[in-house]
Scaffold this motif. Structure first.
Motif, PDB file in Angstrom:
ATOM      1  N   ASP A 134       0.696  -1.115   0.312  1.00 30.44           N
ATOM      2  CA  ASP A 134      -0.094  -0.337  -0.383  1.00 30.44           C
ATOM      3  C   ASP A 134       0.733   1.185  -0.182  1.00 30.44           C
ATOM      4  OD1 ASP A 134      -2.395  -1.935  -0.217  1.00 30.44           O
ATOM      5  OD2 ASP A 134      -3.216  -0.906   2.285  1.00 30.44           O
ATOM      6  N   TYR A 135       2.538   1.147   0.300  1.00 30.68           N
ATOM      7  CA  TYR A 135       3.204   2.195   0.262  1.00 30.68           C
ATOM      8  C   TYR A 135       4.733   1.765  -0.105  1.00 30.68           C
ATOM      9  CZ  TYR A 135       6.685   5.035   0.934  1.00 30.68           C
ATOM     10  OH  TYR A 135       7.535   6.497   1.130  1.00 30.68           O
ATOM     11  N   GLY A 136       4.989   2.287  -0.936  1.00 25.99           N
ATOM     12  CA  GLY A 136       6.820   1.989  -1.613  1.00 25.99           C
ATOM     13  C   GLY A 136       7.042   2.866  -2.630  1.00 25.99           C
ATOM     14  N   PHE A 137       8.682   2.606  -2.781  1.00 25.63           N
ATOM     15  CA  PHE A 137       9.146   4.056  -3.122  1.00 25.63           C
ATOM     16  C   PHE A 137      10.181   2.706  -3.973  1.00 25.63           C
ATOM     17  CE2 PHE A 137      11.274   5.101   0.860  1.00 25.63           C
ATOM     18  CZ  PHE A 137      13.058   4.570   0.480  1.00 25.63           C
ATOM     19  N   TYR A 138      10.851   3.790  -5.506  1.00 22.42           N
ATOM     20  CA  TYR A 138      12.428   3.406  -5.309  1.00 22.42           C
ATOM     21  C   TYR A 138      12.633   3.864  -6.513  1.00 22.42           C
ATOM     22  CZ  TYR A 138      14.202   0.549  -9.806  1.00 22.42           C
ATOM     23  OH  TYR A 138      15.111   0.583 -10.533  1.00 22.42           O
ATOM     24  N   ASN A 139      13.870   4.156  -6.277  1.00 22.21           N
ATOM     25  CA  ASN A 139      15.028   5.116  -6.961  1.00 22.21           C
ATOM     26  C   ASN A 139      15.624   4.506  -8.043  1.00 22.21           C
ATOM     27  OD1 ASN A 139      17.407   6.436  -7.289  1.00 22.21           O
ATOM     28  ND2 ASN A 139      17.308   7.164  -5.476  1.00 22.21           N
ATOM     29  N   GLU A 140      15.530   5.202  -9.428  1.00 22.34           N
ATOM     30  CA  GLU A 140      15.640   4.497 -10.200  1.00 22.34           C
ATOM     31  C   GLU A 140      17.315   4.765 -10.600  1.00 22.34           C
ATOM     32  OE1 GLU A 140      13.054   5.916 -13.071  1.00 22.34           O
ATOM     33  OE2 GLU A 140      14.021   8.308 -13.466  1.00 22.34           O
ATOM     34  N   LEU A 141      18.352   5.487 -10.035  1.00 19.19           N
ATOM     35  CA  LEU A 141      18.993   6.105 -10.153  1.00 19.19           C
ATOM     36  C   LEU A 141      20.446   4.706  -9.877  1.00 19.19           C
ATOM     37  CD1 LEU A 141      19.130   9.141  -9.722  1.00 19.19           C
ATOM     38  CD2 LEU A 141      19.635   8.223 -11.934  1.00 19.19           C
ATOM     39  N   SER A 142      19.504   4.457  -8.629  1.00 18.67           N
ATOM     40  CA  SER A 142      20.814   3.374  -7.218  1.00 18.67           C
ATOM     41  C   SER A 142      19.885   2.535  -7.184  1.00 18.67           C
ATOM     42  CB  SER A 142      19.767   3.838  -5.690  1.00 18.67           C
ATOM     43  OG  SER A 142      18.747   3.876  -5.418  1.00 18.67           O
ATOM     44  N   GLN A 143      18.843   2.062  -8.095  1.00 16.54           N
ATOM     45  CA  GLN A 143      17.514   1.039  -8.448  1.00 16.54           C
ATOM     46  C   GLN A 143      17.293   0.003  -7.047  1.00 16.54           C
ATOM     47  OE1 GLN A 143      19.951  -2.216 -10.779  1.00 16.54           O
ATOM     48  NE2 GLN A 143      18.669  -0.850 -12.355  1.00 16.54           N
ATOM     49  N   TYR A 144      16.905   1.273  -5.743  1.00 17.50           N
ATOM     50  CA  TYR A 144      16.722   0.892  -4.471  1.00 17.50           C
ATOM     51  C   TYR A 144      15.349   0.906  -4.617  1.00 17.50           C
ATOM     52  CZ  TYR A 144      15.806   0.761   0.380  1.00 17.50           C
ATOM     53  OH  TYR A 144      15.667  -0.050   1.639  1.00 17.50           O
ATOM     54  N   ALA A 145      14.542  -0.056  -3.984  1.00 13.77           N
ATOM     55  CA  ALA A 145      13.300  -0.192  -3.645  1.00 13.77           C
ATOM     56  C   ALA A 145      13.151  -0.831  -2.287  1.00 13.77           C
ATOM     57  CB  ALA A 145      12.634  -1.064  -4.737  1.00 13.77           C
ATOM     58  N   GLU A 196      28.696  -2.941  -7.797  1.00 13.48           N
ATOM     59  CA  GLU A 196      29.503  -3.854  -8.226  1.00 13.48           C
ATOM     60  C   GLU A 196      29.107  -5.079  -9.158  1.00 13.48           C
ATOM     61  OE1 GLU A 196      32.684  -3.751  -5.708  1.00 13.48           O
ATOM     62  OE2 GLU A 196      33.057  -1.520  -4.959  1.00 13.48           O
ATOM     63  N   GLU A 197      28.566  -5.896  -9.072  1.00 12.06           N
ATOM     64  CA  GLU A 197      27.973  -7.316  -9.011  1.00 12.06           C
ATOM     65  C   GLU A 197      26.550  -6.606 -10.044  1.00 12.06           C
ATOM     66  OE1 GLU A 197      29.161 -10.282  -6.905  1.00 12.06           O
ATOM     67  OE2 GLU A 197      29.212  -9.166  -5.028  1.00 12.06           O
ATOM     68  N   GLN A 198      26.444  -5.306 -10.051  1.00  5.97           N
ATOM     69  CA  GLN A 198      25.414  -5.166 -10.676  1.00  5.97           C
ATOM     70  C   GLN A 198      24.066  -6.457 -10.996  1.00  5.97           C
ATOM     71  OE1 GLN A 198      26.415  -5.863 -15.662  1.00  5.97           O
ATOM     72  NE2 GLN A 198      27.319  -3.776 -15.175  1.00  5.97           N
ATOM     73  N   SER A 199      23.335  -6.333  -9.360  1.00  6.46           N
ATOM     74  CA  SER A 199      22.821  -7.240  -8.897  1.00  6.46           C
ATOM     75  C   SER A 199      22.205  -6.520  -7.539  1.00  6.46           C
ATOM     76  CB  SER A 199      23.402  -9.073  -9.208  1.00  6.46           C
ATOM     77  OG  SER A 199      22.255  -9.410  -8.006  1.00  6.46           O
ATOM     78  N   ARG A 200      20.877  -7.650  -6.979  1.00  8.41           N
ATOM     79  CA  ARG A 200      20.026  -6.932  -5.815  1.00  8.41           C
ATOM     80  C   ARG A 200      19.742  -7.840  -4.921  1.00  8.41           C
ATOM     81  NH1 ARG A 200      14.919  -3.310  -8.248  1.00  8.41           N
ATOM     82  NH2 ARG A 200      14.966  -5.320  -9.605  1.00  8.41           N
ATOM     83  N   LEU A 201      19.788  -7.788  -4.326  1.00  9.03           N
ATOM     84  CA  LEU A 201      19.446  -8.521  -2.512  1.00  9.03           C
ATOM     85  C   LEU A 201      17.863  -7.824  -2.123  1.00  9.03           C
ATOM     86  CD1 LEU A 201      21.403  -8.111   0.249  1.00  9.03           C
ATOM     87  CD2 LEU A 201      21.852 -10.600  -1.661  1.00  9.03           C
ATOM     88  N   VAL A 202      16.955  -8.892  -1.930  1.00  7.72           N
ATOM     89  CA  VAL A 202      15.461  -9.065  -1.281  1.00  7.72           C
ATOM     90  C   VAL A 202      15.477  -9.154  -0.400  1.00  7.72           C
ATOM     91  CG1 VAL A 202      13.017  -9.017  -2.331  1.00  7.72           C
ATOM     92  CG2 VAL A 202      14.907  -8.912  -3.905  1.00  7.72           C
ATOM     93  N   LYS A 203      15.076  -8.319   0.655  1.00  5.52           N
ATOM     94  CA  LYS A 203      15.019  -8.773   1.686  1.00  5.52           C
ATOM     95  C   LYS A 203      13.479  -8.230   2.104  1.00  5.52           C
ATOM     96  CE  LYS A 203      19.803  -7.136   4.036  1.00  5.52           C
ATOM     97  NZ  LYS A 203      19.991  -6.273   4.911  1.00  5.52           N
TER      98      LYS A 203
END
Length: 530
Positions: free
Chosen positions: A277-288, A319-326
């Motif tokens: 119901d709430y969220g945000f995303y930074n397309e530059l850092s790719q943090y969500a 550095e690894e062009q990847s992400r973690l989802v927590k």
């Protein structure tokens, strides 16, 4: 009768007085200057031809041209003017063109060919424009464009309101900006703030993304958008992500999109969707981040994993062009062939690994799996291995009263074609299982070994290899007391298993399992700066 006649006369006098005031208010167009002028009886007895530096005036409006026909009537004037038309309204609005007709009673200047309106930094260009000088607005109806700052706005129909500093655009609206292009059905533009109000289906194209909305506004000066729900949701489509929501606040310079109500972030590369119901995303850092009924949808080959937690984060690994989802806390998930609960989870996109922390429980293929930490590995969107780390325990019901059990310090399960076919137990291995002969249970097998391997087919144990210090026995079925057919730490948790995708939002207390302890040896949880 006299009273009635007096009333009628009063109405007539009043109407006549109002008409006189109205006529005086509209008045005639006066001739301020012309190099030459003369009557044109062939066109009418009150027609004058004016040539050379013609200057006309009507109230607070000045009109210039090369030549004009001046038609005088009892209470009005009709003007037909040619070449180098220049109209000045209220000393601030300048209207240019090649041809003009004007009736002082109407107060509408009809200007044609090479038409241009200028006020401060605003320019309106068109070939056909009618300007209502009484109500002070102009409108074009055969295509036109407006120049404002870095923006060029084009449409089939346009209405310019100088007093309101607004231009209303309709049909085939296009806004050109060095950073993006807007295509819209209906748009309202404020010429001072340079804010475009979205009043119909609108697309905003740029090199970085595509924005769609049917209701909202875009601040072209500061590159900020407020997008609201119309018939469909607004969205921001990036190269690898799609952000949707009922209300979206988007800052192009910061790369930040914030959504309220029905937030959705689609990761098209990794087949993953985060909602809340709430969220945000930074397309530059790719943090969500997502909260309030936060949900992760992880799409596999044939099924989708639905996971709910108090908070979800997607954390970039640049550095690894990847992400973690927590996911944390109170994690629950459902997939038709797998369900589970835990305190926290991490999905590592580098190797497609799901790690479940703090007393996780996973139900899969008729098995209940518990440990301090559970890891599940995927390849090509299909599970191929699972690891139960510290206090590993697997339970599979044989019937409503009997359970096959495997216990050890650590376990590794191997999966092929979505079927568990082998389990390796490392350290303090213990098993209780019910061997069969032609589908009939022939006994209760208890076995212990420091390390052992079990083989399965169609969810049934078909063999066991005891590798170190083996010890085992086969007992008649259903004759042993409960303590001999249940390993220490046995807890059957079927009542808290999510039965469908909506069950992950149902609150059920997790029974305390003293044998398991927290394990956060690899990832830290909590707030993370974007």
């Amino acid at each position: 009768m006299q009273i009635r006649l007096l009333s009628i006369l009063t109405v007539i006098i009043t109407l006549g007085f109002n008409f006189t005031i109205s006529a005086q208010k509209k008045g005639r167009v006066t001739i301020e200057h012309a190099n030459s002028g003369g009557g044109r009886p062939d066109l009418g007895k009150n027609v004058t031809l004016l040539t050379g530096n013609v200057k006309l005036k009507h109230q607070n409006t000045l009109m210039y041209c090369d030549s004009a026909y001046h038609h005088n009537y009892n209470d009005s004037t009709f003007i037909e003017a040619f070449n180098n038309i220049h109209i000045i309204q209220n000393d601030s609005i300048h209207l240019y063109g090649d041809y003009l007709t004007y009736n002082s009673n109407e107060g509408i200047a009809r200007v044609r060919e090479n038409v241009r309106i200028e006020k401060q930094d605003i320019t309106v260009l068109t070939e056909f424009l009618d300007y209502d000088r009484v109500n002070n607005f102009g409108y074009y109806f055969n295509g036109g464009e407006v120049l404002s700052g870095n923006n060029t706005l084009i449409s089939d129909l346009g209405y310019y309101y100088p007093n309101l500093s607004e231009v209303h655009f309709k049909d085939s609206v296009v806004v050109h900006n060095p950073k993006y292009t807007i295509f819209s059905d209906t748009l309202k533009y404020h010429t001072v703030t340079e804010v475009a109000s979205i009043l119909g289906p609108t697309f905003i194209h740029s090199d970085e993304n595509l924005i769609y909305s049917e209701n909202g506004e875009y601040d072209t000066m500061n590159d900020k958008a407020k997008l609201f729900k119309g018939d469909t949701q607004s969205y921001v489509q990036g190269k690898e992500n799609l952000l949707k929501g009922d209300t979206i606040y988007y800052d192009r310079r910061e790369g930040l999109g914030e959504a309220h109500q029905n937030f959705e972030l689609h990761d098209t590369t990794n087949n993953m969707i985060i909602t809340g119901d709430y969220g945000f995303y930074n397309e530059l850092s790719q943090y969500a981040l997502a909260t309030k009924k936060a949900q992760l949808l992880q799409i596999y080959q044939n099924d989708t994993l639905y996971l709910h937690a108090d908070t979800l984060q997607a954390i970039p690994l640049p550095e690894e062009q990847s992400r973690l989802v927590k996911a944390y806390y109170n994690v629950k998930f459902f997939r038709p062939d797998m369900q589970g609960r835990c305190d926290s989870m991490v999905y590592d996109m580098r190797d497609s690994t799901n790690t479940f922390y703090n007393t996780p429980v996973i139900w899969a293929q008729g098995n209940q799996m518990t440990a301090q930490t559970i890891k599940m590995y995927s390849r090509n969107n299909a599970l191929y291995k699972t690891e139960l780390i510290n206090s590993a325990f697997i339970i599979a019901p044989e019937d409503s009263l009997s359970f096959n059990q495997i216990k050890g310090r650590n376990m590794t399960g191997y999966i092929k074609n979505n079927q568990l076919y082998r389990i390796d137990v490392d350290g303090n291995g213990q098993t209780i299982y019910y061997p069969k002969d032609r589908e009939a249970v022939i006994g209760v097998n208890r076995a212990e070994s420091s390390s052992l391997t079990l083989f399965l087919k169609n969810r049934q144990i078909t063999g066991i290899t005891l590798k170190t210090d083996p010890n085992g026995n086969l007992n008649p079925p259903y004759l042993l007391p409960d303590e001999d057919v249940k390993l220490k730490g046995f807890v059957w948790l079927e009542l808290i298993r999510p039965k469908n995708r909506w069950d992950i939002f149902r609150h059920v207390e997790m029974p305390k399992m003293d044998a398991l302890e927290n394990d956060y040896d690899e990832y830290e949880f909590g707030d993370t700066e974007n």
